[in-house]
Design an enzyme around this catalytic site. Structure first.
Site, PDB file in Angstrom:
ATOM      1  N   PRO A  44       0.827  -1.216   0.000  1.00 33.72           N
ATOM      2  CA  PRO A  44       0.000   0.000   0.000  1.00 33.72           C
ATOM      3  C   PRO A  44       0.857   1.260   0.000  1.00 33.72           C
ATOM      4  CG  PRO A  44      -0.081  -1.094   2.156  1.00 33.72           C
ATOM      5  CD  PRO A  44       0.708  -1.990   1.245  1.00 33.72           C
ATOM      6  N   ASP A  45       0.390   2.296  -0.708  1.00 33.44           N
ATOM      7  CA  ASP A  45       1.090   3.586  -0.627  1.00 33.44           C
ATOM      8  C   ASP A  45       0.555   4.350   0.577  1.00 33.44           C
ATOM      9  OD1 ASP A  45      -1.356   4.532  -1.447  1.00 33.44           O
ATOM     10  OD2 ASP A  45      -0.714   5.255  -3.397  1.00 33.44           O
ATOM     11  N   PHE A  46       0.870   5.634   0.680  1.00 32.12           N
ATOM     12  CA  PHE A  46       0.399   6.425   1.821  1.00 32.12           C
ATOM     13  C   PHE A  46      -0.908   7.142   1.503  1.00 32.12           C
ATOM     14  CE2 PHE A  46       4.631   7.227   4.258  1.00 32.12           C
ATOM     15  CZ  PHE A  46       4.596   5.922   4.703  1.00 32.12           C
ATOM     16  N   ARG A  47      -1.008   7.768   0.284  1.00 32.53           N
ATOM     17  CA  ARG A  47      -2.073   8.730   0.061  1.00 32.53           C
ATOM     18  C   ARG A  47      -3.234   8.276  -0.820  1.00 32.53           C
ATOM     19  NH1 ARG A  47       2.578  11.085   0.853  1.00 32.53           N
ATOM     20  NH2 ARG A  47       2.723  12.643   2.497  1.00 32.53           N
ATOM     21  N   CYS A 107      27.250   1.059  17.977  1.00 26.16           N
ATOM     22  CA  CYS A 107      28.512   0.555  17.402  1.00 26.16           C
ATOM     23  C   CYS A 107      28.476   0.454  15.880  1.00 26.16           C
ATOM     24  CB  CYS A 107      28.884  -0.794  18.027  1.00 26.16           C
ATOM     25  SG  CYS A 107      27.855  -2.168  17.467  1.00 26.16           S
ATOM     26  N   ASP A 152      11.497  -0.328  -0.318  1.00 26.50           N
ATOM     27  CA  ASP A 152      11.198  -1.762  -0.368  1.00 26.50           C
ATOM     28  C   ASP A 152      12.213  -2.613  -1.126  1.00 26.50           C
ATOM     29  OD1 ASP A 152      10.595  -1.224  -3.093  1.00 26.50           O
ATOM     30  OD2 ASP A 152       8.483  -0.868  -2.632  1.00 26.50           O
ATOM     31  N   CYS A 187      26.511  -4.988  21.334  1.00 31.48           N
ATOM     32  CA  CYS A 187      26.637  -3.997  22.416  1.00 31.48           C
ATOM     33  C   CYS A 187      25.329  -3.724  23.156  1.00 31.48           C
ATOM     34  CB  CYS A 187      27.234  -2.703  21.873  1.00 31.48           C
ATOM     35  SG  CYS A 187      26.078  -1.750  20.889  1.00 31.48           S
ATOM     36  N   ASN A 221      10.968   4.983  -2.485  1.00 27.64           N
ATOM     37  CA  ASN A 221      10.552   3.731  -1.853  1.00 27.64           C
ATOM     38  C   ASN A 221      11.688   3.108  -1.054  1.00 27.64           C
ATOM     39  OD1 ASN A 221       8.162   4.161  -3.049  1.00 27.64           O
ATOM     40  ND2 ASN A 221       8.338   2.568  -4.604  1.00 27.64           N
ATOM     41  N   ASN A 246       0.653   8.889 -13.500  1.00 26.26           N
ATOM     42  CA  ASN A 246       0.048   8.713 -12.181  1.00 26.26           C
ATOM     43  C   ASN A 246      -1.430   8.389 -12.375  1.00 26.26           C
ATOM     44  OD1 ASN A 246      -0.391   8.899  -9.338  1.00 26.26           O
ATOM     45  ND2 ASN A 246       1.311  10.308  -9.235  1.00 26.26           N
ATOM     46  N   CYS A 261      23.151  -0.758  14.221  1.00 27.10           N
ATOM     47  CA  CYS A 261      23.163  -0.433  15.645  1.00 27.10           C
ATOM     48  C   CYS A 261      23.461   1.060  15.782  1.00 27.10           C
ATOM     49  CB  CYS A 261      24.236  -1.249  16.362  1.00 27.10           C
ATOM     50  SG  CYS A 261      24.481  -0.680  18.049  1.00 27.10           S
ATOM     51  N   THR A 310       3.989   8.840  -7.712  1.00 27.00           N
ATOM     52  CA  THR A 310       4.286   9.651  -6.523  1.00 27.00           C
ATOM     53  C   THR A 310       3.326  10.820  -6.455  1.00 27.00           C
ATOM     54  OG1 THR A 310       5.907  11.122  -5.466  1.00 27.00           O
ATOM     55  CG2 THR A 310       6.198  10.747  -7.833  1.00 27.00           C
ATOM     56  N   HIS A 337      15.032   7.634   0.498  1.00 29.48           N
ATOM     57  CA  HIS A 337      14.543   7.431   1.866  1.00 29.48           C
ATOM     58  C   HIS A 337      15.079   6.152   2.498  1.00 29.48           C
ATOM     59  CE1 HIS A 337      11.019  10.314   0.759  1.00 29.48           C
ATOM     60  NE2 HIS A 337      12.122  10.940   1.050  1.00 29.48           N
TER      61      HIS A 337
HETATM   62  P1  NAD Z   1       2.166   8.650  -1.854  1.00 33.61           P
HETATM   63  O1  NAD Z   1       1.447   7.562  -1.147  1.00 33.61           O
HETATM   64  O2  NAD Z   1       2.151   9.996  -1.270  1.00 33.61           O
HETATM   65  O3  NAD Z   1       1.596   8.784  -3.328  1.00 33.61           O
HETATM   66  C1  NAD Z   1       1.466   7.694  -4.191  1.00 33.61           C
HETATM   67  C2  NAD Z   1       0.943   8.232  -5.520  1.00 33.61           C
HETATM   68  O4  NAD Z   1       0.973   7.200  -6.474  1.00 33.61           O
HETATM   69  C3  NAD Z   1      -0.493   8.747  -5.433  1.00 33.61           C
HETATM   70  O5  NAD Z   1      -0.554   9.942  -6.176  1.00 33.61           O
HETATM   71  C4  NAD Z   1      -1.300   7.625  -6.097  1.00 33.61           C
HETATM   72  O6  NAD Z   1      -2.439   8.127  -6.743  1.00 33.61           O
HETATM   73  C5  NAD Z   1      -0.311   7.097  -7.102  1.00 33.61           C
HETATM   74  N1  NAD Z   1      -0.445   5.684  -7.442  1.00 33.61           N
HETATM   75  C6  NAD Z   1      -0.744   4.641  -6.609  1.00 33.61           C
HETATM   76  N2  NAD Z   1      -0.702   3.490  -7.281  1.00 33.61           N
HETATM   77  C7  NAD Z   1      -0.392   3.800  -8.576  1.00 33.61           C
HETATM   78  C8  NAD Z   1      -0.219   3.034  -9.748  1.00 33.61           C
HETATM   79  N3  NAD Z   1      -0.330   1.701  -9.750  1.00 33.61           N
HETATM   80  N4  NAD Z   1       0.073   3.692 -10.903  1.00 33.61           N
HETATM   81  C9  NAD Z   1       0.203   5.038 -10.932  1.00 33.61           C
HETATM   82  N5  NAD Z   1       0.042   5.818  -9.843  1.00 33.61           N
HETATM   83  C10 NAD Z   1      -0.237   5.200  -8.676  1.00 33.61           C
HETATM   84  O7  NAD Z   1       3.663   8.139  -2.097  1.00 33.61           O
HETATM   85  P2  NAD Z   1       5.020   8.971  -2.296  1.00 33.61           P
HETATM   86  O8  NAD Z   1       4.795  10.163  -3.148  1.00 33.61           O
HETATM   87  O9  NAD Z   1       6.077   8.004  -2.650  1.00 33.61           O
HETATM   88  O10 NAD Z   1       5.363   9.552  -0.852  1.00 33.61           O
HETATM   89  C11 NAD Z   1       5.143   8.828   0.313  1.00 33.61           C
HETATM   90  C12 NAD Z   1       6.350   8.354   1.111  1.00 33.61           C
HETATM   91  O11 NAD Z   1       5.974   7.059   1.512  1.00 33.61           O
HETATM   92  C13 NAD Z   1       7.648   8.161   0.422  1.00 33.61           C
HETATM   93  O12 NAD Z   1       8.558   8.911   1.105  1.00 33.61           O
HETATM   94  C14 NAD Z   1       8.016   6.679   0.595  1.00 33.61           C
HETATM   95  O13 NAD Z   1       9.268   6.576   1.232  1.00 33.61           O
HETATM   96  C15 NAD Z   1       7.029   6.138   1.558  1.00 33.61           C
HETATM   97  N6  NAD Z   1       6.407   4.827   1.250  1.00 33.61           N
HETATM   98  C16 NAD Z   1       7.127   3.861   0.615  1.00 33.61           C
HETATM   99  C17 NAD Z   1       6.552   2.641   0.304  1.00 33.61           C
HETATM  100  C18 NAD Z   1       7.382   1.595  -0.385  1.00 33.61           C
HETATM  101  O14 NAD Z   1       8.591   1.531  -0.186  1.00 33.61           O
HETATM  102  N7  NAD Z   1       6.773   0.770  -1.252  1.00 33.61           N
HETATM  103  C19 NAD Z   1       5.211   2.409   0.621  1.00 33.61           C
HETATM  104  C20 NAD Z   1       4.492   3.418   1.276  1.00 33.61           C
HETATM  105  C21 NAD Z   1       5.115   4.633   1.565  1.00 33.61           C
END
Ligand code: NAD
Length: 240
Positions: free
Chosen positions: A32-35, A131, A105, A152, A103, A213, A128, A190, A120
């Site tokens: 899952p993403d964040f937004r 150390c 991951d 440690c 990301n 996007n 650690c 993003t 990130h």
């Molecule tokens: P975000 O959640 O803010 O935004 C994700 C964006 O991608 C949204 O605009 C969404 O509409 C779009 N999106 C989602 N799925 C899509 C798809 N299949 N195709 C096209 N667009 C799609 O994420 P962000 O801008 O990367 O910022 C959030 C922070 O969250 C980052 O700093 C990141 O480090 C961290 N994060 C990372 C992971 C990971 O490593 N997979 C997961 C969650 C959050």
């Protein structure tokens, strides 16, 4: 010309492409993403995710931090999807010079990409805090509560940039330099809401800025081409 045709033509014409991406690149792998509507920011927790994933929270409540982190940020069974794979292919074909990702991951490397700038950090590296001993992600996954260094006894922290923490200088400089020299910049998956990462886009000087996007972003007007859709599906259209 249709947008997708224009995109494919630019890929054909260019061998200095840089990709800048975020959590949306991995949603098609099941992370899952964040937004997005089903992203972590729309799920209920005792604290907002930004609070739990902050440096001060990590220091003051490590057990709670790790409970959330293990459950929501460690998606270790996820596999690279079509977007990760196509980007790795583009690099192998000499067209793509770097992936710059927000990301954590590790899926770009799992797909075979070599030049990856992780703004990130990565869940796969852990240190650690006293150390500096290195621990792999298995150590974090299998330890109970808040993991402690087996040498440690101090706290082990993921090499992940938490809120309130700064980004690695070398990673930023290399990312800026690749973006500044790129002929084509593809931005995908993003929300462009997290700074300073989103600000790196300002260093692009070319006229082939493609934004892929599935929702709108604050930088839509800056794009020379905006393709609305799933990043894995869009990138799959590229034939090498
Ligand atoms: P975000 O959640 O803010 O935004 C994700 C964006 O991608 C949204 O605009 C969404 O509409 C779009 N999106 C989602 N799925 C899509 C798809 N299949 N195709 C096209 N667009 C799609 O994420 P962000 O801008 O990367 O910022 C959030 C922070 O969250 C980052 O700093 C990141 O480090 C961290 N994060 C990372 C992971 C990971 O490593 N997979 C997961 C969650 C959050």
């Amino acid at each position: 010309m249709e947008k997708i045709e224009q995109f494919l033509q630019w890929i054909k014409d260019t061998d200095n492409i840089v990709f800048f991406g975020g959590a949306g690149v991995s949603t098609e792998s099941g992370i899952p993403d964040f937004r997005s509507v089903d992203g972590l920011y729309h799920q209920e927790y005792d604290y907002p995710p930004e609070t739990i994933l902050s440096h001060s929270f990590y220091i003051s409540r490590p057990s709670e931090f790790y409970r959330f982190y293990r459950k929501k940020m460690l998606c270790l069974t996820a596999k690279p999807n079509a977007a990760h794979k196509k980007l790795a292919e583009l690099e192998k074909a000499g067209k793509l010079k770097a992936v710059i990702t927000q990301n954590i991951d590790g899926l770009h490397q799992a797909a075979g990409s070599k030049k990856v700038f992780e703004l990130h950090g990565s869940v796969h590296r852990n240190y650690c805090m006293s150390c500096g001993k290195f621990f792999d992600v298995g150590y974090i996954l299998n330890s109970k509560d808040s993991p402690l260094c087996d040498s440690c006894g101090e706290m082990v922290k993921p090499d992940v940039v938490l809120y309130e923490e700064g980004l690695n200088d070398e990673t930023i400089q290399s990312s800026i330099s690749h973006i500044a020299q790129a002929d084509m910049l593809i931005i995908g998956g993003t929300s462009l809401a997290v700074y300073p990462a989103a600000g790196l886009v300002d260093y692009y000087r070319g006229n082939k800025l493609v934004l892929i996007n599935n929702s709108t972003t604050p930088l839509d007007k800056r794009a020379n081409l905006r393709i609305e859709g799933k990043i894995g599906e869009v990138l799959s259209r590229i034939q090498l």
